[in-house]
Design a protein around this motif. Structure first.
Motif, PDB file in Angstrom:
ATOM      1  N   MET A 179       0.853  -1.173   0.000  1.00 42.10           N
ATOM      2  CA  MET A 179       0.000   0.000   0.000  1.00 42.10           C
ATOM      3  C   MET A 179       0.895   1.231   0.000  1.00 42.10           C
ATOM      4  O   MET A 179       1.783   1.373   0.823  1.00 42.10           O
ATOM      5  N   ASP A 229      -2.607   5.706  -0.988  1.00 42.82           N
ATOM      6  CA  ASP A 229      -3.669   4.851  -0.475  1.00 42.82           C
ATOM      7  C   ASP A 229      -3.892   5.087   1.016  1.00 42.82           C
ATOM      8  O   ASP A 229      -5.021   5.115   1.494  1.00 42.82           O
ATOM      9  N   LYS A 237      -5.659   8.437   1.441  1.00 38.93           N
ATOM     10  CA  LYS A 237      -7.047   8.323   1.012  1.00 38.93           C
ATOM     11  C   LYS A 237      -7.878   7.640   2.099  1.00 38.93           C
ATOM     12  O   LYS A 237      -8.985   8.061   2.400  1.00 38.93           O
TER      13      LYS A 237
END
Length: 63
Positions: free
Chosen positions: A1, A5, A8
């Motif tokens: 990740m 990400d 977010k």
């Protein structure tokens, strides 16, 4: 990740922590590059934050 990400994921529940993480990442990159690319790093951070909807000021509803 990746970092995008993670940011977010944070935006939904903890927007202030997402901003702090973004700022910390910017500082770490500048530290690693010896502040040689600060303007480019700042521009990249702004673009990333913009794409995630992280604005400096909350939008005001029209009056």
């Amino acid at each position: 990740m990746g970092i995008m990400d993670k940011l977010k994921g944070m935006m939904g529940q903890h927007p202030e922590k997402a901003r702090q993480a973004s700022d910390a990442a910017e500082r770490k990159i500048n530290e690693k590059t010896g502040d040689k690319y600060t303007s480019q790093v700042d521009q990249a951070q702004r673009r990333a934050e913009g794409s995630l909807g992280m604005t400096d000021k909350p939008e005001q509803p029209p009056t």
